[in-house]
Every structure is written in structure tokens, then in C-alpha cells.
Design a protein around this motif. Structure first.
Motif, PDB file in Angstrom:
ATOM      1  N   SER A  96       0.830  -1.200   0.000  1.00 57.28           N
ATOM      2  CA  SER A  96       0.000   0.000   0.000  1.00 57.28           C
ATOM      3  C   SER A  96       0.867   1.254   0.000  1.00 57.28           C
ATOM      4  CB  SER A  96      -0.930  -0.035   1.215  1.00 57.28           C
ATOM      5  OG  SER A  96      -0.175  -0.301   2.387  1.00 57.28           O
ATOM      6  N   GLY A  97       0.222   2.392   0.341  1.00 51.93           N
ATOM      7  CA  GLY A  97       0.866   3.686   0.177  1.00 51.93           C
ATOM      8  C   GLY A  97       1.409   4.315   1.439  1.00 51.93           C
ATOM      9  N   THR A  98       1.479   5.664   1.410  1.00 47.42           N
ATOM     10  CA  THR A  98       2.194   6.383   2.445  1.00 47.42           C
ATOM     11  C   THR A  98       1.478   6.395   3.794  1.00 47.42           C
ATOM     12  OG1 THR A  98       1.254   8.398   1.443  1.00 47.42           O
ATOM     13  CG2 THR A  98       3.533   7.878   0.939  1.00 47.42           C
ATOM     14  N   THR A 149       6.822   2.001   0.088  1.00 44.98           N
ATOM     15  CA  THR A 149       5.519   1.667  -0.466  1.00 44.98           C
ATOM     16  C   THR A 149       5.746   0.797  -1.704  1.00 44.98           C
ATOM     17  OG1 THR A 149       5.397   3.529  -2.000  1.00 44.98           O
ATOM     18  CG2 THR A 149       4.640   3.921   0.263  1.00 44.98           C
ATOM     19  N   TYR A 150       4.657   0.211  -2.188  1.00 45.53           N
ATOM     20  CA  TYR A 150       4.747  -0.624  -3.392  1.00 45.53           C
ATOM     21  C   TYR A 150       5.260   0.202  -4.572  1.00 45.53           C
ATOM     22  CZ  TYR A 150       3.233  -4.092  -6.869  1.00 45.53           C
ATOM     23  OH  TYR A 150       3.188  -5.012  -7.882  1.00 45.53           O
ATOM     24  N   ALA A 151       4.753   1.424  -4.715  1.00 44.99           N
ATOM     25  CA  ALA A 151       5.168   2.286  -5.821  1.00 44.99           C
ATOM     26  C   ALA A 151       6.624   2.705  -5.671  1.00 44.99           C
ATOM     27  CB  ALA A 151       4.270   3.517  -5.893  1.00 44.99           C
ATOM     28  N   GLN A 152       7.044   3.041  -4.467  1.00 45.77           N
ATOM     29  CA  GLN A 152       8.430   3.435  -4.231  1.00 45.77           C
ATOM     30  C   GLN A 152       9.397   2.303  -4.557  1.00 45.77           C
ATOM     31  OE1 GLN A 152       8.146   4.606  -0.142  1.00 45.77           O
ATOM     32  NE2 GLN A 152       7.513   6.698  -0.607  1.00 45.77           N
ATOM     33  N   PHE A 191       3.955   9.142  -8.592  1.00 45.09           N
ATOM     34  CA  PHE A 191       3.743   8.129  -7.564  1.00 45.09           C
ATOM     35  C   PHE A 191       3.383   8.744  -6.208  1.00 45.09           C
ATOM     36  CE2 PHE A 191       6.490   4.482  -9.514  1.00 45.09           C
ATOM     37  CZ  PHE A 191       5.495   4.276 -10.456  1.00 45.09           C
ATOM     38  N   ASP A 195       0.402   7.231  -4.158  1.00 50.41           N
ATOM     39  CA  ASP A 195       0.648   6.680  -2.819  1.00 50.41           C
ATOM     40  C   ASP A 195      -0.221   7.351  -1.750  1.00 50.41           C
ATOM     41  OD1 ASP A 195       2.377   4.540  -2.998  1.00 50.41           O
ATOM     42  OD2 ASP A 195       4.189   5.759  -2.924  1.00 50.41           O
ATOM     43  N   SER A 196      -0.399   8.665  -1.883  1.00 48.16           N
ATOM     44  CA  SER A 196      -1.169   9.391  -0.872  1.00 48.16           C
ATOM     45  C   SER A 196      -2.644   9.006  -0.885  1.00 48.16           C
ATOM     46  CB  SER A 196      -1.028  10.901  -1.091  1.00 48.16           C
ATOM     47  OG  SER A 196      -1.690  11.308  -2.286  1.00 48.16           O
ATOM     48  N   ALA A 198      -3.638   5.792  -1.893  1.00 45.30           N
ATOM     49  CA  ALA A 198      -3.691   4.329  -2.005  1.00 45.30           C
ATOM     50  C   ALA A 198      -4.668   3.698  -1.026  1.00 45.30           C
ATOM     51  CB  ALA A 198      -2.292   3.738  -1.797  1.00 45.30           C
ATOM     52  N   TYR A 206      -4.850   0.257  -7.062  1.00 44.88           N
ATOM     53  CA  TYR A 206      -3.571   0.915  -6.771  1.00 44.88           C
ATOM     54  C   TYR A 206      -2.515   0.496  -7.786  1.00 44.88           C
ATOM     55  CZ  TYR A 206       0.682   1.799  -3.885  1.00 44.88           C
ATOM     56  OH  TYR A 206       1.909   2.202  -3.405  1.00 44.88           O
TER      57      TYR A 206
END
Length: 220
Positions: A96-98, A149-152, A191, A195-196, A198, A206
Motif C-alpha cells: 500500500s501507500g504512504t 511503499t509498493y510504488a516506491q 507516484f 501513494d497518498s 492508495a 492501486y
């Protein structure tokens, strides 16, 4: 025999030279091995937190290689080897995100503090790279947890995949590499928004937003 702080500092100075000896490399490996105990203790604390936490995909233990240590010392001439904070550590990748990353960061900080570690969580934002780095210290040794995060994590892996063995893409590079890096920085900015938000989407949605951002930015 335990290595003294001054011995390690002098070793670091020698590793910056162009004539590293086999004895220096053997001593460096001995120094790296001294992190085995702190590695086990920190990883145990980390996994106890993760046992009661959802939305993470995997952890990866890491011990900085000899070459990575030498490269970092050369890039950062003011850094003393005993103060290098990422020789031992692990990486946690979330699904997930931030918002979830911030919550897990707080849980980890509390868990290490309860075990009498000195600990600090820092949000890293450097040339497109984003993550939370948790620096835990026990005695004179450091342990670093990279919380992504997954995106990072996708972004960092893209950079690694596109870099050569000398990592020139990350640290300057030629004109073509700079053009690529500018696109990757733009992707990193995309991203941030994904992320913010997610926590308002399913993991499938996502991931679809991440894939769409990659196609949009890298196909331009």
C-alpha cells in the motif's frame, strides 16, 4: 580481537585510496561480520511487529557489500566508516501507500524504543528516490530499515534495472542517462499522488494506477 574505533576509521581512510590491499579487504570483511549479532536482534524485533501487521509483501535482509562500502566512502569523503548507518539492515515493501507506511514506521519506532535502542525514522526524498529510513542504534552499531511503499519499490527497482554496474544513472551519468533520470523523477512525482490516495483504493486499483503512470511517463 575486537576492532577499535580508530582502527576502523583508519581502514575507511585507506579504502578511499586507489591502492587497496588484500589485508584491507580482509579487515573490512571482519568489520562487516561484527554486525551479525545486531542484525539478528533487529530483524527479530522487526518481524515481531510485522506478525501483527497486514499489507506488507516481503522483507529482504541486506548486508552492504565490500564494493558498496568502498563506493560510498569515495562518494562521501567526510563519512567515517564507523558512522556508516546502512552496513546491516533490511527492507520492508508494503502492498500500500504512504498512510500505511507512516503507521508501520510508528510501530517500529515504538518497538525498538521499548528494547532500549536509539531509533529515528527519516523520510528520504532524494532525486526521485523516496522511502522511510529507520535508523536503529545499539551500542556503537547501526541498523537501517528501508520502508517502501509498493510504488516506491517499483521506482527504485526501475532505477537499478536501468543502471550499469557503476550506478552512473543514479549519480550523474552522461546526457542520455540524465534524460532518462529526468523522466524517472517525473514518474516519482506521479507516484507521490498515487501513494497518498492508495488507502482509498483496492490493491488492484492501486497497481493499475501505478502501471498507468509508468506507461504515461516513460512512453512520452
Amino acid at each position: 580481537m575486537a576492532l577499535s574505533n580508530s582502527q576502523v576509521t583508519r581502514l575507511g581512510d585507506r579504502l578511499r585510496s586507489s591502492s587497496i590491499t588484500n589485508d584491507d579487504l580482509a579487515l573490512l570483511d571482519e568489520f562487516r561480520q561484527t554486525f551479525s549479532e545486531i542484525d539478528e536482534k533487529a530483524y527479530t524485533i522487526t518481524h515481531k511487529v510485522l506478525e501483527n501487521t497486514s499489507d506488507w509483501t516481503a522483507t529482504k535482509r541486506k548486508r552492504k557489500t565490500q564494493q558498496s562500502i568502498v563506493d560510498k566512502l569515495c562518494r562521501l569523503p567526510q563519512l567515517r566508516l564507523p558512522q556508516m548507518q546502512d552496513i546491516a539492515g533490511c527492507r520492508i515493501v508494503l502492498k500500500s501507500g504512504t498512510k500505511q507506511a507512516s503507521e508501520l514506521n510508528n510501530l517500529l519506532l515504538a518497538a525498538f524504543t521499548q528494547q532500549d535502542w536509539q531509533v529515528e525514522g527519516k523520510e528520504r526524498d532524494n532525486d526521485g528516490y523516496r522511502a522511510i529510513h529507520i535508523i536503529a542504534k545499539l551500542g556503537k552499531q547501526f541498523y537501517e530499515i528501508q520502508l517502501r511503499t509498493y510504488a516506491q519499490d517499483i521506482w527504485a527497482n526501475l532505477v537499478e534495472t536501468m543502471s550499469d554496474e557503476k550506478n552512473t544513472l543514479k549519480y550523474g551519468g552522461n546526457e542520455q542517462e540524465q534524460t532518462i533520470m529526468n523522466k524517472l523523477k517525473q514518474l516519482s512525482e506521479s507516484f507521490v499522488t498515487i501513494d497518498s490516495e492508495a488507502h482509498n483504493h483496492s490493491i488492484e486499483q492501486y497497481q493499475q494506477r501505478i502501471e498507468a503512470a509508468i506507461r504515461h511517463v516513460l512512453s512520452d
